[in-house]
Design a protein around this motif. Structure first.
Motif, PDB file in Angstrom:
ATOM      1  N   ASN A 126       0.818  -1.219   0.000  1.00 28.86           N
ATOM      2  CA  ASN A 126       0.000   0.000   0.000  1.00 28.86           C
ATOM      3  C   ASN A 126       0.851   1.269   0.000  1.00 28.86           C
ATOM      4  O   ASN A 126       0.417   2.301  -0.492  1.00 28.86           O
ATOM      5  N   ARG A 127       2.067   1.197   0.540  1.00 31.22           N
ATOM      6  CA  ARG A 127       2.975   2.344   0.530  1.00 31.22           C
ATOM      7  C   ARG A 127       3.647   2.526  -0.829  1.00 31.22           C
ATOM      8  O   ARG A 127       4.075   3.607  -1.199  1.00 31.22           O
ATOM      9  N   ASN A 181      -1.411   4.384  -1.027  1.00 34.90           N
ATOM     10  CA  ASN A 181      -2.528   4.338  -0.090  1.00 34.90           C
ATOM     11  C   ASN A 181      -1.932   4.363   1.322  1.00 34.90           C
ATOM     12  O   ASN A 181      -1.867   3.348   2.018  1.00 34.90           O
ATOM     13  N   TYR A 182      -1.475   5.540   1.722  1.00 36.65           N
ATOM     14  CA  TYR A 182      -0.711   5.689   2.949  1.00 36.65           C
ATOM     15  C   TYR A 182      -1.525   5.398   4.203  1.00 36.65           C
ATOM     16  O   TYR A 182      -0.995   4.841   5.169  1.00 36.65           O
ATOM     17  N   ARG A 183      -2.786   5.734   4.201  1.00 37.29           N
ATOM     18  CA  ARG A 183      -3.639   5.458   5.358  1.00 37.29           C
ATOM     19  C   ARG A 183      -3.738   3.954   5.583  1.00 37.29           C
ATOM     20  O   ARG A 183      -3.579   3.454   6.695  1.00 37.29           O
ATOM     21  N   LYS A 184      -3.978   3.226   4.512  1.00 38.44           N
ATOM     22  CA  LYS A 184      -4.092   1.768   4.596  1.00 38.44           C
ATOM     23  C   LYS A 184      -2.743   1.148   4.981  1.00 38.44           C
ATOM     24  O   LYS A 184      -2.691   0.209   5.777  1.00 38.44           O
ATOM     25  N   ALA A 185      -1.666   1.691   4.433  1.00 39.27           N
ATOM     26  CA  ALA A 185      -0.335   1.195   4.778  1.00 39.27           C
ATOM     27  C   ALA A 185      -0.085   1.344   6.272  1.00 39.27           C
ATOM     28  O   ALA A 185       0.389   0.413   6.933  1.00 39.27           O
ATOM     29  N   HIS A 190      -1.963  -1.257   8.312  1.00 43.83           N
ATOM     30  CA  HIS A 190      -1.344  -2.591   8.252  1.00 43.83           C
ATOM     31  C   HIS A 190      -0.034  -2.634   9.040  1.00 43.83           C
ATOM     32  O   HIS A 190       0.216  -3.600   9.771  1.00 43.83           O
ATOM     33  N   TYR A 191       0.798  -1.613   8.895  1.00 47.45           N
ATOM     34  CA  TYR A 191       2.046  -1.581   9.658  1.00 47.45           C
ATOM     35  C   TYR A 191       1.765  -1.626  11.161  1.00 47.45           C
ATOM     36  O   TYR A 191       2.422  -2.362  11.897  1.00 47.45           O
ATOM     37  N   ASN A 192       0.798  -0.837  11.619  1.00 44.15           N
ATOM     38  CA  ASN A 192       0.490  -0.796  13.051  1.00 44.15           C
ATOM     39  C   ASN A 192      -0.035  -2.136  13.553  1.00 44.15           C
ATOM     40  O   ASN A 192       0.329  -2.583  14.650  1.00 44.15           O
ATOM     41  N   GLN A 193      -0.873  -2.795  12.760  1.00 47.92           N
ATOM     42  CA  GLN A 193      -1.370  -4.112  13.169  1.00 47.92           C
ATOM     43  C   GLN A 193      -0.213  -5.115  13.220  1.00 47.92           C
ATOM     44  O   GLN A 193      -0.129  -5.928  14.145  1.00 47.92           O
ATOM     45  N   VAL A 201      11.914  -4.934  13.371  1.00 48.79           N
ATOM     46  CA  VAL A 201      12.928  -4.138  12.664  1.00 48.79           C
ATOM     47  C   VAL A 201      12.397  -3.702  11.305  1.00 48.79           C
ATOM     48  O   VAL A 201      12.434  -2.514  10.964  1.00 48.79           O
ATOM     49  N   VAL A 202      11.875  -4.657  10.527  1.00 44.98           N
ATOM     50  CA  VAL A 202      11.415  -4.309   9.175  1.00 44.98           C
ATOM     51  C   VAL A 202      10.148  -3.460   9.214  1.00 44.98           C
ATOM     52  O   VAL A 202       9.948  -2.607   8.350  1.00 44.98           O
ATOM     53  N   ILE A 203       9.312  -3.669  10.215  1.00 44.32           N
ATOM     54  CA  ILE A 203       8.081  -2.872  10.324  1.00 44.32           C
ATOM     55  C   ILE A 203       8.424  -1.420  10.655  1.00 44.32           C
ATOM     56  O   ILE A 203       7.899  -0.495  10.022  1.00 44.32           O
ATOM     57  N   HIS A 204       9.305  -1.214  11.631  1.00 46.41           N
ATOM     58  CA  HIS A 204       9.704   0.164  11.957  1.00 46.41           C
ATOM     59  C   HIS A 204      10.384   0.826  10.751  1.00 46.41           C
ATOM     60  O   HIS A 204      10.172   2.018  10.497  1.00 46.41           O
ATOM     61  N   ASN A 205      11.171   0.072  10.012  1.00 46.11           N
ATOM     62  CA  ASN A 205      11.800   0.619   8.812  1.00 46.11           C
ATOM     63  C   ASN A 205      10.727   1.000   7.793  1.00 46.11           C
ATOM     64  O   ASN A 205      10.782   2.072   7.184  1.00 46.11           O
ATOM     65  N   GLY A 206       9.739   0.128   7.610  1.00 43.71           N
ATOM     66  CA  GLY A 206       8.631   0.434   6.704  1.00 43.71           C
ATOM     67  C   GLY A 206       7.869   1.676   7.142  1.00 43.71           C
ATOM     68  O   GLY A 206       7.514   2.531   6.318  1.00 43.71           O
ATOM     69  N   LEU A 207       7.628   1.795   8.448  1.00 43.60           N
ATOM     70  CA  LEU A 207       6.965   2.995   8.972  1.00 43.60           C
ATOM     71  C   LEU A 207       7.829   4.239   8.733  1.00 43.60           C
ATOM     72  O   LEU A 207       7.312   5.299   8.362  1.00 43.60           O
ATOM     73  N   GLY A 208       9.133   4.090   8.927  1.00 43.03           N
ATOM     74  CA  GLY A 208      10.034   5.202   8.637  1.00 43.03           C
ATOM     75  C   GLY A 208       9.953   5.617   7.182  1.00 43.03           C
ATOM     76  O   GLY A 208       9.856   6.815   6.858  1.00 43.03           O
TER      77      GLY A 208
END
Length: 186
Positions: free
Chosen positions: A84-85, A91-95, A98-101, A116-123
């Motif tokens: 989504n990113r 679709n940043y809202r949807k991304a 999903h990252y938060n879940q 690690v990969v989730i925080h990187n994705g959020l970054g």
């Protein structure tokens, strides 16, 4: 197919998974539920077939929820965040959802590498939206976790990401420090 994917042969892996899925369609529904064609969505994402990967990853997420496979649920949420990113979706809202879940589940299960990969994705998500402060926060969290897992390759990527974001925040000294540290590792 999973071996092909781990070796970076995403196209070959996708072909094997598609062949397996075609063969599985000939099985009864009970037998089909036993099969776990778990890497097809990830393979499609890896080769850039984002619009094809999206519904498959959503289906894989639902299957994982049905089977109550928490680690797989977290992974599919992460991959759906990535998809989504992606610049073709934006679709940043949807991304973010999903990252938060994915992050919540990964924290519950103490999956450091996944965090690690989730925080990187959020970054990355916050960086593309121009929120460099939030991006830096997630890159720092990711780097701290990566150092706990002793992942030098990931740490280098995170140091570069953090250095670039800090330079945008006019924190030149810190930016240079992280970029130089990344060079020292490589």
């Amino acid at each position: 197919a999973a071996v092909d994917l781990r070796e970076g042969k995403a196209k070959e892996a996708m072909q094997v998974y598609l062949e397996n899925k075609k063969s599985a369609m000939k099985l009864s529904s009970v037998e089909q539920n036993i099969i776990d064609n778990s890497e097809l969505g990830e393979s499609l994402y890896a080769i850039g077939k984002i619009q094809t990967a999206l519904p498959i990853l959503q289906d894989e997420l639902e299957q994982a929820k049905h089977k109550q496979q928490l680690e797989r649920i977290a992974n599919r949420h992460y991959l759906l965040g990535e998809v989504n990113r992606h610049h073709s979706e934006k679709n940043y809202r949807k991304a973010l959802e999903h990252y938060n879940q994915a992050l919540n589940i990964s924290k519950q299960l103490h999956l450091l590498a996944q965090q690690v990969v989730i925080h990187n994705g959020l970054g990355n998500l916050f960086r593309v939206q121009g929120d460099n402060i939030s991006a830096a926060k997630h890159y720092r969290a990711s780097l701290q976790l990566a150092q706990q897992t002793e992942s030098e390759t990931v740490s280098v990527e995170l140091m570069v990401n953090l250095g670039l974001v800090l330079s945008r925040l006019d924190q030149s000294a810190d930016a240079v420090e992280y970029l130089e540290a990344a060079l020292d590792f490589s």
